[in-house]
Write an enzyme that holds these catalytic residues in place. Structure first.
Site, PDB file in Angstrom:
ATOM      1  N   THR A  17     -49.749   4.791 -75.378  1.00  0.00           N
ATOM      2  CA  THR A  17     -50.644   4.127 -74.432  1.00  0.00           C
ATOM      3  C   THR A  17     -50.541   4.834 -73.087  1.00  0.00           C
ATOM      4  O   THR A  17     -49.447   5.048 -72.572  1.00  0.00           O
ATOM      5  CB  THR A  17     -50.293   2.636 -74.288  1.00  0.00           C
ATOM      6  OG1 THR A  17     -50.376   2.027 -75.585  1.00  0.00           O
ATOM      7  CG2 THR A  17     -51.244   1.933 -73.339  1.00  0.00           C
ATOM      8  N   ILE A  53     -45.215   5.938 -73.611  1.00  0.00           N
ATOM      9  CA  ILE A  53     -46.037   5.855 -72.404  1.00  0.00           C
ATOM     10  C   ILE A  53     -46.524   7.253 -72.042  1.00  0.00           C
ATOM     11  O   ILE A  53     -45.727   8.176 -71.861  1.00  0.00           O
ATOM     12  CB  ILE A  53     -45.251   5.236 -71.222  1.00  0.00           C
ATOM     13  CG1 ILE A  53     -44.880   3.782 -71.518  1.00  0.00           C
ATOM     14  CG2 ILE A  53     -46.036   5.364 -69.924  1.00  0.00           C
ATOM     15  CD1 ILE A  53     -46.055   2.817 -71.588  1.00  0.00           C
ATOM     16  N   LYS A  54     -47.832   7.401 -71.932  1.00  0.00           N
ATOM     17  CA  LYS A  54     -48.446   8.695 -71.632  1.00  0.00           C
ATOM     18  C   LYS A  54     -48.753   8.775 -70.144  1.00  0.00           C
ATOM     19  O   LYS A  54     -49.427   7.901 -69.598  1.00  0.00           O
ATOM     20  CB  LYS A  54     -49.724   8.846 -72.462  1.00  0.00           C
ATOM     21  CG  LYS A  54     -50.320  10.210 -72.481  1.00  0.00           C
ATOM     22  CD  LYS A  54     -51.476  10.221 -73.480  1.00  0.00           C
ATOM     23  CE  LYS A  54     -51.989  11.600 -73.737  1.00  0.00           C
ATOM     24  NZ  LYS A  54     -53.096  11.578 -74.715  1.00  0.00           N
ATOM     25  N   LEU A  55     -48.236   9.829 -69.512  1.00  0.00           N
ATOM     26  CA  LEU A  55     -48.416  10.056 -68.080  1.00  0.00           C
ATOM     27  C   LEU A  55     -48.894  11.483 -67.841  1.00  0.00           C
ATOM     28  O   LEU A  55     -48.471  12.404 -68.546  1.00  0.00           O
ATOM     29  CB  LEU A  55     -47.087   9.880 -67.337  1.00  0.00           C
ATOM     30  CG  LEU A  55     -46.436   8.512 -67.348  1.00  0.00           C
ATOM     31  CD1 LEU A  55     -44.940   8.630 -67.087  1.00  0.00           C
ATOM     32  CD2 LEU A  55     -47.096   7.621 -66.311  1.00  0.00           C
TER      33      LEU A  55
END
Length: 180
Positions: A17, A53-55
């Site tokens: 996400t 977690i996609k950053l």
């Protein structure tokens, strides 16, 4: 998060996400949003060890990942276009990076005014991703190298060039049509 929770009931492994890209230059806001995403998943009985977690790999995104990783939240740093970004991600403890060899190739072709294809061994995106992966292995970093965003090094008809040239990296994101 609703979609991710539904997918988690069907597919094993991570549910990825992305933090809102508009927060990419704000470390604190990125961390707050990621923690909120984790909290939302946990209320839907999806544990944080299933969430990736996609950053964006801006300096602020890399610092946000460092904070999140210290709390046991695994991160995928994306939009990796350079060796320096990859090194910074590993040095700050990122779980996974997603370099984009196809976009690196695009940029180099545009900068050099090149219209013809190149051999996969000379594809600047392939060269850069190999350098990243080799650095991780040589220096004992646990960061996973998972390239995505592919181009045909030699041009149309050679859509698998970069994928074949990078076979052996930790993981790959490959679009379904290229798997057929």
């Amino acid at each position: 998060v609703n979609l991710g929770a539904a997918i988690s009931m069907i597919v094993p492994g991570y549910i990825s996400t992305e933090v809102d890209p508009r927060l990419s230059f704000d470390t604190e806001a990125s961390v707050e949003r990621a923690l909120r995403i984790i909290q939302m998943y946990e209320t839907m009985n999806v544990p944080k060890n299933r969430v990736l977690i996609k950053l964006a790999a801006t300096w602020e995104g890399i610092l946000a990942a460092q904070q999140l990783e210290s709390q046991g939240i695994q991160c995928n740093l994306t939009l990796i276009f350079s060796f320096v970004q990859a090194v910074a991600c590993a040095q700050r403890g990122a779980h996974l990076i997603s370099p984009f060899p196809g976009r690196i190739l695009d940029w180099n072709k545009q900068q050099r005014g090149r219209t013809e294809g190149v051999s996969p061994e000379d594809d600047e995106g392939v060269v850069e991703v190999k350098k990243m992966y080799d650095y991780y292995k040589c220096h004992g970093h646990d960061t996973i190298c998972m390239p995505a965003s592919w181009r045909p090094s030699r041009g149309p008809g050679y859509e698998l060039d970069e994928i074949v040239a990078l076979a052996g990296v930790d993981r790959m994101t490959i679009p379904a049509p290229l798997l057929e």
